[in-house]
Design a protein around this motif. Structure first.
Motif, mmCIF file in Angstrom:
data_model
loop_
_atom_site.group_PDB
_atom_site.id
_atom_site.type_symbol
_atom_site.label_atom_id
_atom_site.label_comp_id
_atom_site.label_asym_id
_atom_site.label_seq_id
_atom_site.Cartn_x
_atom_site.Cartn_y
_atom_site.Cartn_z
ATOM 1 N N THR A 1 0.736 -16.396 0.923
ATOM 2 C CA THR A 1 1.873 -15.536 0.599
ATOM 3 C C THR A 1 1.529 -14.491 -0.453
ATOM 4 O O THR A 1 1.895 -13.317 -0.330
ATOM 5 N N ILE A 2 0.831 -14.906 -1.496
ATOM 6 C CA ILE A 2 0.488 -13.987 -2.578
ATOM 7 C C ILE A 2 -0.396 -12.850 -2.076
ATOM 8 O O ILE A 2 -0.181 -11.680 -2.408
ATOM 9 N N ALA A 3 -1.385 -13.171 -1.251
ATOM 10 C CA ALA A 3 -2.282 -12.149 -0.715
ATOM 11 C C ALA A 3 -1.527 -11.170 0.170
ATOM 12 O O ALA A 3 -1.796 -9.964 0.149
ATOM 13 N N ARG A 4 -0.574 -11.665 0.947
ATOM 14 C CA ARG A 4 0.199 -10.790 1.824
ATOM 15 C C ARG A 4 1.088 -9.861 1.012
ATOM 16 O O ARG A 4 1.229 -8.680 1.326
ATOM 17 N N VAL A 5 1.707 -10.385 -0.057
ATOM 18 C CA VAL A 5 2.558 -9.558 -0.917
ATOM 19 C C VAL A 5 1.723 -8.472 -1.601
ATOM 20 O O VAL A 5 2.113 -7.302 -1.660
ATOM 21 N N LEU A 6 0.558 -8.862 -2.132
ATOM 22 C CA LEU A 6 -0.307 -7.898 -2.825
ATOM 23 C C LEU A 6 -0.801 -6.812 -1.896
ATOM 24 O O LEU A 6 -1.067 -5.688 -2.335
ATOM 25 N N SER A 7 -0.935 -7.130 -0.606
ATOM 26 C CA SER A 7 -1.430 -6.135 0.343
ATOM 27 C C SER A 7 -0.468 -4.959 0.482
ATOM 28 O O SER A 7 -0.889 -3.859 0.848
ATOM 29 N N TYR A 8 0.824 -5.181 0.201
ATOM 30 C CA TYR A 8 1.795 -4.096 0.266
ATOM 31 C C TYR A 8 1.651 -3.121 -0.902
ATOM 32 O O TYR A 8 2.200 -2.025 -0.877
ATOM 33 N N PHE A 9 0.952 -3.527 -1.953
ATOM 34 C CA PHE A 9 0.783 -2.691 -3.137
ATOM 35 C C PHE A 9 -0.646 -2.160 -3.259
ATOM 36 O O PHE A 9 -1.042 -1.689 -4.319
#
Length: 207
Positions: A19-27
């Motif tokens: 989840t964290i990696a997916r969220v960071l990918s948006y930024f």
């Protein structure tokens, strides 16, 4: 009408990522992409069939808009100060407007997702930023300057959002209705922000 291809910035996050990696990918984006993305938020999706999604640009737009409104609010006469802070109102908008758009687009059987709506509306905030900043630095009581800036900047960003949403709605009968409601809400919001926080003497609610 055919749908536009709406893709993520760079590449779409893989489902097997945590989840964290997916969220960071948006930024995450190349440095030169952000200015281009901001400029594209004012242009209709005519030449490019791809609308990339990220949250870095929208977050920057939120901060810039809150700053402009904060300065405008600080220069209002004491008798005209609105009881809610600009940040509170912006947070309410960023929560309610995407939800309203998502409900309306679902009623029209649109293929656009909630994440894509968040990004589109987030980049749409740049229209507000340029409109209100122009009004503030020129003459915050000159309504003509505001309306001209609103037509130029807010109008361009709202047109882009509505065209993209329109092209993703499958039911022809509701295309105009959905896009009209979204456009009216966005225009009314920038008018509210101007008179409530930027116009130095306008009183939104009499005490």
């Amino acid at each position: 009408m055919k749908d536009h291809s709406i893709i993520f910035l760079g590449s779409e996050p893989l489902k097997d990522k945590d989840t964290i990696a997916r969220v960071l990918s948006y930024f995450t984006m190349p440095p030169n992409d952000l200015p281009n993305r901001i400029l594209q938020s004012f242009t209709p999706p005519v030449w490019s069939r791809h609308v990339r999604v990220d949250f870095l640009g929208p977050c920057l737009a939120f901060i810039l808009l809150a700053t402009v409104l904060g300065y405008g609010h600080a220069y209002k006469v004491s008798s005209a100060v609105y009881h809610r802070s600009p940040s509170e109102v912006l947070v309410m908008y960023c929560v309610l407007m995407p939800a309203i758009c998502f409900v309306l687009t679902n009623l029209g059987q649109s293929s656009i997702s909630f994440v894509q709506i968040l990004s589109l509306l987030g980049y749409g905030l740049y229209g507000y930023v340029f409109t209100l900043f122009t009004s503030f630095v020129s003459d915050e009581t000159n309504n003509i300057v505001f309306y001209l800036a609103m037509i130029l900047f807010t109008g361009a960003s709202v047109l882009r959002i509505c065209l993209i949403i329109l092209l993703t709605i499958k039911l022809p009968a509701v295309r105009l209705l959905v896009c009209s409601i979204i456009a009216i809400l966005q225009v009314l919001f920038v008018v509210f922000l101007y008179f409530t926080y930027v116009h130095s003497s306008f009183v939104f609610i009499k005490h």
